[in-house]
Design a protein around this motif. Structure first.
Motif, PDB file in Angstrom:
ATOM      1  N   VAL A   1      30.099  42.958  23.501  1.00 25.19           N
ATOM      2  CA  VAL A   1      31.485  43.385  23.538  1.00 25.19           C
ATOM      3  C   VAL A   1      32.338  42.125  23.503  1.00 25.19           C
ATOM      4  O   VAL A   1      32.111  41.197  24.280  1.00 25.19           O
ATOM      5  N   ILE A   2      33.309  42.097  22.593  1.00 21.31           N
ATOM      6  CA  ILE A   2      34.188  40.938  22.494  1.00 21.31           C
ATOM      7  C   ILE A   2      35.569  41.340  23.011  1.00 21.31           C
ATOM      8  O   ILE A   2      36.204  42.239  22.465  1.00 21.31           O
TER       9      ILE A   2
ATOM     10  N   GLY B   1      41.784  33.605  24.249  1.00 23.86           N
ATOM     11  CA  GLY B   1      40.914  33.691  23.091  1.00 23.86           C
ATOM     12  C   GLY B   1      39.814  34.719  23.300  1.00 23.86           C
ATOM     13  O   GLY B   1      39.797  35.451  24.292  1.00 23.86           O
ATOM     14  N   PRO B   2      38.876  34.781  22.375  1.00 22.94           N
ATOM     15  CA  PRO B   2      37.797  35.780  22.484  1.00 22.94           C
ATOM     16  C   PRO B   2      36.766  35.400  23.549  1.00 22.94           C
ATOM     17  O   PRO B   2      36.492  34.231  23.780  1.00 22.94           O
ATOM     18  N   ASP B   3      36.221  36.427  24.179  1.00 22.39           N
ATOM     19  CA  ASP B   3      35.199  36.239  25.201  1.00 22.39           C
ATOM     20  C   ASP B   3      34.094  37.260  24.962  1.00 22.39           C
ATOM     21  O   ASP B   3      34.356  38.461  24.888  1.00 22.39           O
ATOM     22  N   LEU B   4      32.873  36.781  24.844  1.00 22.92           N
ATOM     23  CA  LEU B   4      31.726  37.642  24.579  1.00 22.92           C
ATOM     24  C   LEU B   4      31.176  38.189  25.888  1.00 22.92           C
ATOM     25  O   LEU B   4      31.006  37.450  26.858  1.00 22.92           O
ATOM     26  N   GLY B   5      30.898  39.477  25.912  1.00 16.46           N
ATOM     27  CA  GLY B   5      30.319  40.107  27.095  1.00 16.46           C
ATOM     28  C   GLY B   5      29.143  40.986  26.720  1.00 16.46           C
ATOM     29  O   GLY B   5      29.034  41.457  25.587  1.00 16.46           O
ATOM     30  N   ARG B   6      28.257  41.191  27.662  1.00 20.30           N
ATOM     31  CA  ARG B   6      27.097  42.056  27.457  1.00 20.30           C
ATOM     32  C   ARG B   6      26.516  42.397  28.819  1.00 20.30           C
ATOM     33  O   ARG B   6      26.501  41.576  29.720  1.00 20.30           O
ATOM     34  N   GLU B   7      26.037  43.611  28.951  1.00 18.62           N
ATOM     35  CA  GLU B   7      25.317  44.013  30.157  1.00 18.62           C
ATOM     36  C   GLU B   7      23.840  44.119  29.826  1.00 18.62           C
ATOM     37  O   GLU B   7      23.472  44.428  28.698  1.00 18.62           O
ATOM     38  N   ALA B   8      23.007  43.867  30.826  1.00 25.19           N
ATOM     39  CA  ALA B   8      21.560  43.948  30.633  1.00 25.19           C
ATOM     40  C   ALA B   8      20.899  44.344  31.947  1.00 25.19           C
ATOM     41  O   ALA B   8      21.430  44.079  33.026  1.00 25.19           O
ATOM     42  N   SER B   9      19.745  44.999  31.831  1.00 23.67           N
ATOM     43  CA  SER B   9      18.936  45.346  32.996  1.00 23.67           C
ATOM     44  C   SER B   9      17.564  44.713  32.834  1.00 23.67           C
ATOM     45  O   SER B   9      16.970  44.777  31.754  1.00 23.67           O
TER      46      SER B   9
ATOM     47  N   TRP C   1      17.884  34.432  30.133  1.00 23.20           N
ATOM     48  CA  TRP C   1      17.064  35.048  29.095  1.00 23.20           C
ATOM     49  C   TRP C   1      17.670  34.687  27.750  1.00 23.20           C
ATOM     50  O   TRP C   1      18.875  34.848  27.532  1.00 23.20           O
ATOM     51  N   HIS C   2      16.879  34.141  26.854  1.00 21.32           N
ATOM     52  CA  HIS C   2      17.308  33.703  25.517  1.00 21.32           C
ATOM     53  C   HIS C   2      18.465  32.722  25.593  1.00 21.32           C
ATOM     54  O   HIS C   2      19.440  32.843  24.839  1.00 21.32           O
ATOM     55  N   GLU C   3      18.372  31.774  26.512  1.00 24.99           N
ATOM     56  CA  GLU C   3      19.393  30.737  26.716  1.00 24.99           C
ATOM     57  C   GLU C   3      20.747  31.303  27.128  1.00 24.99           C
ATOM     58  O   GLU C   3      21.758  30.611  27.067  1.00 24.99           O
ATOM     59  N   ASP C   4      20.803  32.561  27.535  1.00 22.17           N
ATOM     60  CA  ASP C   4      22.017  33.175  28.069  1.00 22.17           C
ATOM     61  C   ASP C   4      21.831  33.384  29.559  1.00 22.17           C
ATOM     62  O   ASP C   4      20.721  33.612  30.044  1.00 22.17           O
ATOM     63  N   TYR C   5      22.934  33.326  30.297  1.00 19.30           N
ATOM     64  CA  TYR C   5      22.901  33.481  31.750  1.00 19.30           C
ATOM     65  C   TYR C   5      23.559  34.798  32.134  1.00 19.30           C
ATOM     66  O   TYR C   5      24.654  35.118  31.678  1.00 19.30           O
ATOM     67  N   TYR C   6      22.871  35.551  32.971  1.00 19.17           N
ATOM     68  CA  TYR C   6      23.349  36.837  33.442  1.00 19.17           C
ATOM     69  C   TYR C   6      23.458  36.786  34.962  1.00 19.17           C
ATOM     70  O   TYR C   6      22.516  36.371  35.643  1.00 19.17           O
ATOM     71  N   GLU C   7      24.582  37.237  35.476  1.00 18.06           N
ATOM     72  CA  GLU C   7      24.771  37.279  36.923  1.00 18.06           C
ATOM     73  C   GLU C   7      24.399  38.669  37.429  1.00 18.06           C
ATOM     74  O   GLU C   7      24.803  39.683  36.844  1.00 18.06           O
ATOM     75  N   VAL C   8      23.631  38.722  38.511  1.00 20.60           N
ATOM     76  CA  VAL C   8      23.152  39.991  39.056  1.00 20.60           C
ATOM     77  C   VAL C   8      24.302  40.717  39.745  1.00 20.60           C
ATOM     78  O   VAL C   8      24.958  40.169  40.634  1.00 20.60           O
TER      79      VAL C   8
ATOM     80  N   CYS D   1      22.807  43.376  35.369  1.00 14.93           N
ATOM     81  CA  CYS D   1      23.514  42.103  35.252  1.00 14.93           C
ATOM     82  C   CYS D   1      24.590  42.161  34.173  1.00 14.93           C
ATOM     83  O   CYS D   1      24.607  43.058  33.339  1.00 14.93           O
ATOM     84  N   HIS D   2      25.460  41.160  34.224  1.00 20.53           N
ATOM     85  CA  HIS D   2      26.433  40.959  33.149  1.00 20.53           C
ATOM     86  C   HIS D   2      26.343  39.517  32.665  1.00 20.53           C
ATOM     87  O   HIS D   2      26.009  38.619  33.433  1.00 20.53           O
ATOM     88  N   LEU D   3      26.644  39.331  31.384  1.00 16.72           N
ATOM     89  CA  LEU D   3      26.611  38.014  30.778  1.00 16.72           C
ATOM     90  C   LEU D   3      27.704  37.144  31.370  1.00 16.72           C
ATOM     91  O   LEU D   3      28.834  37.591  31.552  1.00 16.72           O
ATOM     92  N   THR D   4      27.363  35.922  31.710  1.00 23.01           N
ATOM     93  CA  THR D   4      28.338  34.983  32.242  1.00 23.01           C
ATOM     94  C   THR D   4      28.235  33.670  31.483  1.00 23.01           C
ATOM     95  O   THR D   4      27.213  33.390  30.860  1.00 23.01           O
ATOM     96  N   ARG D   5      29.274  32.893  31.533  1.00 24.45           N
ATOM     97  CA  ARG D   5      29.288  31.625  30.802  1.00 24.45           C
ATOM     98  C   ARG D   5      28.420  30.592  31.511  1.00 24.45           C
ATOM     99  O   ARG D   5      28.384  30.520  32.730  1.00 24.45           O
ATOM    100  N   ALA D   6      27.758  29.756  30.708  1.00 23.38           N
ATOM    101  CA  ALA D   6      26.890  28.718  31.269  1.00 23.38           C
ATOM    102  C   ALA D   6      27.693  27.705  32.075  1.00 23.38           C
ATOM    103  O   ALA D   6      27.230  27.233  33.119  1.00 23.38           O
TER     104      ALA D   6
END
Length: 160
Positions: A67-68, A74-82, A105-112, A146-151
């Protein structure tokens, strides 16, 4: 009791562990937040968080769509994951996941955001106070929502 013994549970855990490791082959790193090493202000907030060394786990991953969001910055990329891990693997590593921990996971950081533990062997929970059933029961898995967070927000940098 014919089924539901400790041996049955151990067989189930070993089959699932082998399935996750040899067939699914999805690995994540879990960074545990170190509250004792993190400096907080008078409100209990921390500008920089300190994490313990990451631990590798095999798991099942369910990811949402990207989700952008566009705002004044500016634009911010978001994604949820379990991320669904075997509870026994977490117990063996002496790790208790909590809200605020980081999954890589895959060089992306997700906050619980949420830790769910509601899948029980034969549907029985020994922690329930009106348990009138006999036999073995245990938790099978723990799911981290989790949700995607910036490194740069996390402050974890991979060394090359």
């Amino acid at each position: 009791m014919l089924f539901g013994s400790n041996k049955d549970f151990n067989l189930l855990v070993n089959i699932n562990r082998e399935l996750l490791k040899d067939i699914v082959e999805q690995e994540i790193l879990i960074y545990k937040l170190s509250a004792s090493d993190t400096d907080t202000n008078i409100y209990g907030e921390a500008l920089e968080k300190t994490f313990l060394e990451p631990v590798v786990f095999n798991c099942l991953i369910t990811r949402g769509d990207q989700v952008i969001n566009v705002d004044e910055f500016g634009p911010d990329l978001g994604r949820e994951a379990s991320f669904a891990c075997l509870k026994q693997d977490l117990v063996d590593a002496s790790l208790v996941p909590e809200v605020g921990d980081i999954v890589m996971w895959h060089e992306d950081y997700y906050e619980v955001d949420t830790v769910r533990e509601n899948q029980y062997f034969y549907g029985r929970n020994n922690q329930y106070n009106i348990d009138r059933t006999s036999g073995h029961s245990a938790s099978i898995s723990i799911v981290l929502d989790c949700h995607l967070t910036r490194a740069d927000r996390v402050g974890i940098a991979r060394q090359r």
